[in-house]
Design an enzyme around this catalytic site. Structure first.
Site, PDB file in Angstrom:
ATOM      1  N   TYR A  94      -8.060  16.306  -5.624  1.00  0.00           N
ATOM      2  CA  TYR A  94      -7.189  15.723  -6.618  1.00  0.00           C
ATOM      3  C   TYR A  94      -6.386  16.643  -7.320  1.00  0.00           C
ATOM      4  CZ  TYR A  94      -6.072  12.798 -10.777  1.00  0.00           C
ATOM      5  OH  TYR A  94      -5.241  11.960 -11.592  1.00  0.00           O
TER       6      TYR A  94
ATOM      7  N   ASP B 223       0.947  -1.148   0.044  1.00  0.00           N
ATOM      8  CA  ASP B 223      -0.100  -0.048   0.117  1.00  0.00           C
ATOM      9  C   ASP B 223       0.862   1.117  -0.017  1.00  0.00           C
ATOM     10  OD1 ASP B 223      -1.715   2.096   0.751  1.00  0.00           O
ATOM     11  OD2 ASP B 223      -2.995   0.721   1.881  1.00  0.00           O
TER      12      ASP B 223
ATOM     13  N   SER C 225      -0.546  14.379 -14.105  1.00  0.00           N
ATOM     14  CA  SER C 225      -2.216  14.734 -14.970  1.00  0.00           C
ATOM     15  C   SER C 225      -2.172  16.139 -15.369  1.00  0.00           C
ATOM     16  CB  SER C 225      -3.088  14.340 -13.692  1.00  0.00           C
ATOM     17  OG  SER C 225      -4.421  14.742 -14.310  1.00  0.00           O
TER      18      SER C 225
ATOM     19  N   LYS D 103      -2.190  16.879  -7.738  1.00  0.00           N
ATOM     20  CA  LYS D 103      -1.412  16.616  -8.921  1.00  0.00           C
ATOM     21  C   LYS D 103      -0.728  17.960  -9.232  1.00  0.00           C
ATOM     22  CE  LYS D 103      -2.142  12.558 -10.269  1.00  0.00           C
ATOM     23  NZ  LYS D 103      -1.145  11.348 -10.190  1.00  0.00           N
TER      24      LYS D 103
END
Ligand SMILES: NC(=O)c1ccc[n+]([C@@H]2O[C@H](COP(=O)([O-])OP(=O)(O)OC[C@H]3O[C@@H](n4cnc5c(N)ncnc54)[C@H](OP(=O)(O)O)[C@@H]3O)[C@@H](O)[C@H]2O)c1
Length: 251
Positions: free
Chosen positions: A162, A67, A147, A166
Site C-alpha cells: 500500500y 470497478d 495518503s 501511494k
C-alpha cells in the site's frame, strides 16, 4: 488569496470511491456547492441510497456501478458521463484499497488489486478526464486522494504494498503536473494526503477495532474540507500536496 467555489457551480465532478468514507464526504461537499457529481463505486445500492439522500440539494448526485480496477469499465463510464451529463470539470481520484497482509507471506492477487485500483485505475480515470477537459477547452482540476503513506512508511506492520502504491501517487502528481506545464495547459493537479481517518477502510482491510483504541483520527469531512480548499484556489494557485494529520498523531 480569494477562495471561491463559484466557478464550479453546475459543472460536472467525477468522484471515484463514492460509496463510503472520504468519498461520500467529498460528494456531499461538492453537491452542497452546487456541482453535478457523478460517483463511481462497485456497491450500487449504496450509491442509490446516496442519490436519494442528496436529492433536493443545491447540486445533484448520480451513481454509476464501476470497478476502477477494470479499465474497460472505467472507459465505458467516462463515455457514458460525457454523453449523458456533459464534459468533466473535476475528477477526484479517491477509490483506494489496502489489505492487512505482508510482503513475505502476502496474497499476490491482493497486491495486484492494490496497484490496479490505487495506481492504474487512477491513471486511467485521469487520462479520460483530461481528454474530456481538453476536448472542451476546460481548465479543470484533478485531485488525487493520496495518503501520508505516500510520503513515509507507516510504523505499524501489515501495510505491505500500500505505501508503495501511494508513493506512486506522489510521483504521478508531479509527472502529470510537468506534462500539463509542457502542454501549456491550465488544468490543475493536486494531491491531498490524509493521515488516519475514521472510515470503514480499517475493518474492510482487516485491522479490526483500530479506530476504537484511543489514537487520534480525522473525520471524512476534514478531508472533504481540504478538497474544497484545493478546488477553491484562484487560477494562478495550485496546491501541490496537502498533508492533513489529526492533532496528536504519531510519526
Ligand atoms: N481512512 C484513512 O485513514 C485513509 C488515510 C489515508 C488515505 N486514505 C485514502 O483515502 C481514500 C478513501 O479511503 P476511505 O478511508 O474513505 O476508504 P473506505 O471507507 O474503505 O472507502 C473506499 C471507497 O473506495 C471504493 N473502492 C474500492 N475499490 C474500488 C474499486 N475496485 N472500484 C471502485 N471503487 C472502489 C469503495 O467502494 P466499493 O467498495 O463500493 O467499490 C469505497 O467507496 C483511499 O484512496 C485511501 O487510500 C484513507
Amino acid at each position: 488569496m480569494v477562495l471561491s467555489m463559484e466557478k464550479w457551480k453546475g459543472k460536472i465532478a467525477v468522484v471515484t470511491g463514492a460509496s463510503a468514507g472520504i468519498g461520500v464526504a467529498i460528494v456531499e461537499h461538492l453537491v452542497d456547492h452546487g456541482l453535478k457529481v457523478i460517483g463511481l463505486a462497485r456497491r450500487k445500492e449504496r450509491l442509490t441510497d446516496l442519490e436519494k439522500r442528496l436529492s433536493g440539494k443545491a447540486g445533484s448526485f448520480h451513481g454509476l456501478k464501476v470497478d476502477i480496477g477494470v479499465s474497460d469499465e472505467v472507459i465505458a463510464a467516462f463515455e457514458k458521463i460525457e454523453k449523458d451529463f456533459g464534459p468533466v470539470h473535476i475528477l477526484v481520484n479517491n477509490a483506494g484499497v489496502v489489505y492487512n497482509t505482508t510482503i513475505m507471506d502476502g496474497n499476490i492477487e491482493q497486491w495486484k488489486s492494490i496497484f490496479d485500483i490505487n495506481v492504474i485505475g487512477l491513471c486511467v480515470a485521469t487520462k479520460l478526464a483530461i481528454a474530456s477537459m481538453r476536448k472542451h477547452n476546460i481548465d479543470g482540476h484533478i485531485v488525487h486522494i493520496n495518503s501520508t503513506s505516500g510520503h513515509r512508511i507507516p510504523v505499524f506492520l501489515g501495510t505491505n504494498v500500500y505505501p508503495a502504491s501511494k508513493h506512486a501517487v506522489t510521483a504521478l502528481t508531479e509527472c502529470l503536473r510537468l506534462e500539463l506545464v509542457d502542454a501549456k495547459s491550465k488544468i490543475k493537479v493536486s494531491s491531498v494526503s490524509p493521515g488516519p481517518t475514521d472510515t470503514e477502510i480499517f475493518e474492510v482491510s482487516g485491522w479490526h477495532g483500530l479506530t476504537t483504541r484511543g489514537s487520534p483520527f480525522l473525520k471524512p469531512e476534514d478531508i472533504a474540507d481540504a478538497v474544497v480548499f484545493v478546488l477553491s484556489t484562484p487560477p494562478h494557485v495550485q496546491v501541490h500536496d496537502m498533508i492533513v494529520k489529526p492533532v496528536g498523531a504519531g510519526p
